[in-house]
Write a protein that holds these residues in place. Sequence first.
Motif, PDB file in Angstrom:
ATOM      1  N   ALA A  66       0.834  -1.205   0.000  1.00 38.92           N
ATOM      2  CA  ALA A  66       0.000   0.000   0.000  1.00 38.92           C
ATOM      3  C   ALA A  66       0.867   1.251   0.000  1.00 38.92           C
ATOM      4  N   ARG A  67       1.947   1.228   0.757  1.00 43.27           N
ATOM      5  CA  ARG A  67       2.878   2.374   0.777  1.00 43.27           C
ATOM      6  C   ARG A  67       3.498   2.600  -0.594  1.00 43.27           C
ATOM      7  N   ALA A  68       3.875   1.531  -1.263  1.00 45.04           N
ATOM      8  CA  ALA A  68       4.466   1.671  -2.599  1.00 45.04           C
ATOM      9  C   ALA A  68       3.461   2.317  -3.555  1.00 45.04           C
ATOM     10  N   ALA A  69       2.220   1.888  -3.480  1.00 42.78           N
ATOM     11  CA  ALA A  69       1.183   2.455  -4.353  1.00 42.78           C
ATOM     12  C   ALA A  69       0.884   3.898  -3.983  1.00 42.78           C
ATOM     13  N   ASN A  70       1.030   4.236  -2.721  1.00 43.21           N
ATOM     14  CA  ASN A  70       0.718   5.593  -2.260  1.00 43.21           C
ATOM     15  C   ASN A  70       1.852   6.578  -2.513  1.00 43.21           C
ATOM     16  N   GLY A  71       2.987   6.110  -3.005  1.00 43.45           N
ATOM     17  CA  GLY A  71       4.127   6.995  -3.233  1.00 43.45           C
ATOM     18  C   GLY A  71       3.785   8.200  -4.085  1.00 43.45           C
ATOM     19  N   ARG A  72       3.054   7.980  -5.175  1.00 44.09           N
ATOM     20  CA  ARG A  72       2.692   9.097  -6.050  1.00 44.09           C
ATOM     21  C   ARG A  72       1.684  10.026  -5.395  1.00 44.09           C
ATOM     22  N   LEU A  73       0.914   9.510  -4.465  1.00 41.96           N
ATOM     23  CA  LEU A  73      -0.051  10.372  -3.774  1.00 41.96           C
ATOM     24  C   LEU A  73       0.649  11.510  -3.055  1.00 41.96           C
ATOM     25  N   ARG A  74       1.793  11.226  -2.464  1.00 38.84           N
ATOM     26  CA  ARG A  74       2.522  12.234  -1.702  1.00 38.84           C
ATOM     27  C   ARG A  74       2.980  13.399  -2.578  1.00 38.84           C
ATOM     28  N   GLU A  75       3.109  13.160  -3.877  1.00 42.44           N
ATOM     29  CA  GLU A  75       3.542  14.200  -4.805  1.00 42.44           C
ATOM     30  C   GLU A  75       2.397  15.087  -5.272  1.00 42.44           C
ATOM     31  N   LEU A  76       1.183  14.715  -4.974  1.00 49.49           N
ATOM     32  CA  LEU A  76       0.019  15.412  -5.520  1.00 49.49           C
ATOM     33  C   LEU A  76      -0.027  16.880  -5.135  1.00 49.49           C
ATOM     34  N   ALA A  78       2.168  19.036  -4.695  1.00 54.19           N
ATOM     35  CA  ALA A  78       3.097  19.856  -5.470  1.00 54.19           C
ATOM     36  C   ALA A  78       2.516  20.259  -6.824  1.00 54.19           C
ATOM     37  N   HIS A  79       1.467  19.580  -7.260  1.00 50.71           N
ATOM     38  CA  HIS A  79       0.868  19.870  -8.563  1.00 50.71           C
ATOM     39  C   HIS A  79      -0.260  20.892  -8.490  1.00 50.71           C
ATOM     40  N   ALA A  80      -0.582  21.355  -7.296  1.00 50.08           N
ATOM     41  CA  ALA A  80      -1.646  22.358  -7.157  1.00 50.08           C
ATOM     42  C   ALA A  80      -1.290  23.582  -7.994  1.00 50.08           C
ATOM     43  N   GLY A  81      -2.235  24.001  -8.808  1.00 49.54           N
ATOM     44  CA  GLY A  81      -2.043  25.176  -9.653  1.00 49.54           C
ATOM     45  C   GLY A  81      -1.482  24.868 -11.025  1.00 49.54           C
ATOM     46  N   SER A  82      -1.093  23.623 -11.279  1.00 50.38           N
ATOM     47  CA  SER A  82      -0.559  23.260 -12.592  1.00 50.38           C
ATOM     48  C   SER A  82      -1.442  22.194 -13.229  1.00 50.38           C
ATOM     49  N   GLY A  83      -1.371  22.084 -14.539  1.00 52.10           N
ATOM     50  CA  GLY A  83      -2.189  21.107 -15.252  1.00 52.10           C
ATOM     51  C   GLY A  83      -3.659  21.328 -14.969  1.00 52.10           C
ATOM     52  N   THR A  84      -4.452  20.276 -15.115  1.00 56.44           N
ATOM     53  CA  THR A  84      -5.862  20.375 -14.739  1.00 56.44           C
ATOM     54  C   THR A  84      -6.080  19.582 -13.470  1.00 56.44           C
ATOM     55  N   VAL A  85      -7.066  19.978 -12.720  1.00 53.10           N
ATOM     56  CA  VAL A  85      -7.367  19.283 -11.468  1.00 53.10           C
ATOM     57  C   VAL A  85      -7.715  17.821 -11.755  1.00 53.10           C
ATOM     58  N   VAL A  86      -8.540  17.589 -12.774  1.00 52.42           N
ATOM     59  CA  VAL A  86      -8.951  16.215 -13.101  1.00 52.42           C
ATOM     60  C   VAL A  86      -7.743  15.380 -13.521  1.00 52.42           C
ATOM     61  N   ASP A  87      -6.866  15.928 -14.357  1.00 55.20           N
ATOM     62  CA  ASP A  87      -5.677  15.171 -14.780  1.00 55.20           C
ATOM     63  C   ASP A  87      -4.775  14.846 -13.589  1.00 55.20           C
ATOM     64  N   ASN A  88      -4.606  15.807 -12.693  1.00 50.69           N
ATOM     65  CA  ASN A  88      -3.773  15.572 -11.512  1.00 50.69           C
ATOM     66  C   ASN A  88      -4.365  14.478 -10.633  1.00 50.69           C
ATOM     67  N   VAL A  89      -5.666  14.535 -10.418  1.00 51.76           N
ATOM     68  CA  VAL A  89      -6.325  13.514  -9.589  1.00 51.76           C
ATOM     69  C   VAL A  89      -6.248  12.149 -10.261  1.00 51.76           C
ATOM     70  N   MET A  90      -6.456  12.103 -11.569  1.00 46.87           N
ATOM     71  CA  MET A  90      -6.396  10.825 -12.283  1.00 46.87           C
ATOM     72  C   MET A  90      -4.994  10.216 -12.210  1.00 46.87           C
ATOM     73  N   ALA A  91      -3.951  11.032 -12.324  1.00 49.48           N
ATOM     74  CA  ALA A  91      -2.586  10.517 -12.222  1.00 49.48           C
ATOM     75  C   ALA A  91      -2.322   9.940 -10.839  1.00 49.48           C
ATOM     76  N   THR A  92      -3.013  10.469  -9.855  1.00 48.96           N
ATOM     77  CA  THR A  92      -2.848   9.999  -8.482  1.00 48.96           C
ATOM     78  C   THR A  92      -3.651   8.736  -8.226  1.00 48.96           C
ATOM     79  N   ILE A  93      -4.819   8.641  -8.823  1.00 47.76           N
ATOM     80  CA  ILE A  93      -5.686   7.472  -8.618  1.00 47.76           C
ATOM     81  C   ILE A  93      -5.156   6.254  -9.372  1.00 47.76           C
ATOM     82  N   GLU A  94      -4.420   6.477 -10.435  1.00 49.19           N
ATOM     83  CA  GLU A  94      -3.927   5.378 -11.277  1.00 49.19           C
ATOM     84  C   GLU A  94      -3.267   4.244 -10.486  1.00 49.19           C
ATOM     85  N   PRO A  95      -2.357   4.535  -9.538  1.00 44.91           N
ATOM     86  CA  PRO A  95      -1.738   3.422  -8.796  1.00 44.91           C
ATOM     87  C   PRO A  95      -2.742   2.607  -7.975  1.00 44.91           C
TER      88      PRO A  95
END
Length: 193
Positions: A66-76, A78-95
């Motif tokens: 679970a920690r390995a899968a959550n690694g990308r969540l911790r980076e989320l 840092a993406h506030a204000g960049s890209g689209t909110v939906v794209d950022n959330v989708m990149a985080t949900i993918e793992p």
Amino acid sequence: MSPRGVTIPEVRQQLFDAAEQILLRGGPSGLTSRAITLEAGVAAGLLHNHFGDLDSFLAALFIDRARAANGRLRELAAHAGSGTVVDNVMATIEPLLAGNLLALGGLALARPSIVSKLGTHGEGALELDANECVIADYLEAEQRLGRIPDGADTASIALALVGAAHQLLLTRGPDAPDLRERIRRVADALLTR
């Protein structure tokens, strides 16, 4: 099989990898101490020497994966204000959509005794709502930047996103061709107005 008294580097990961392979092949019912150590090619008592009992081992496996899968969540955040909110959330949900996480969910359902051990591993303790909390924090950051309306309930949106991902994963499986598209539609419905 490793000789008695010989140190095996990375034995934890070796055992975790073996257990995950058994879990993916045959589900939770195949996870016995003996099957895991045979799959890992180590001495039969090694699992108990390192973890005490099978439930403690399985809880540690759950936390590790679970920690390995959550690694990308911790980076989320840092993406506030960049890209689209939906794209950022989708990149985080993918793992969260990986087949091994579905198998781990099945393990927790089949062996509820490990759930009580998830918080007993000190620094390794797992917050069961970590995904939800990280997404809610990100959405709050986006809200402060004006990219999400002030009145939006970010905690409820985060819960709905994670819940929808889990529901679709459980009902359609990780290989469903429309899984990601369906979750994106949910994210669009929740995050765009």
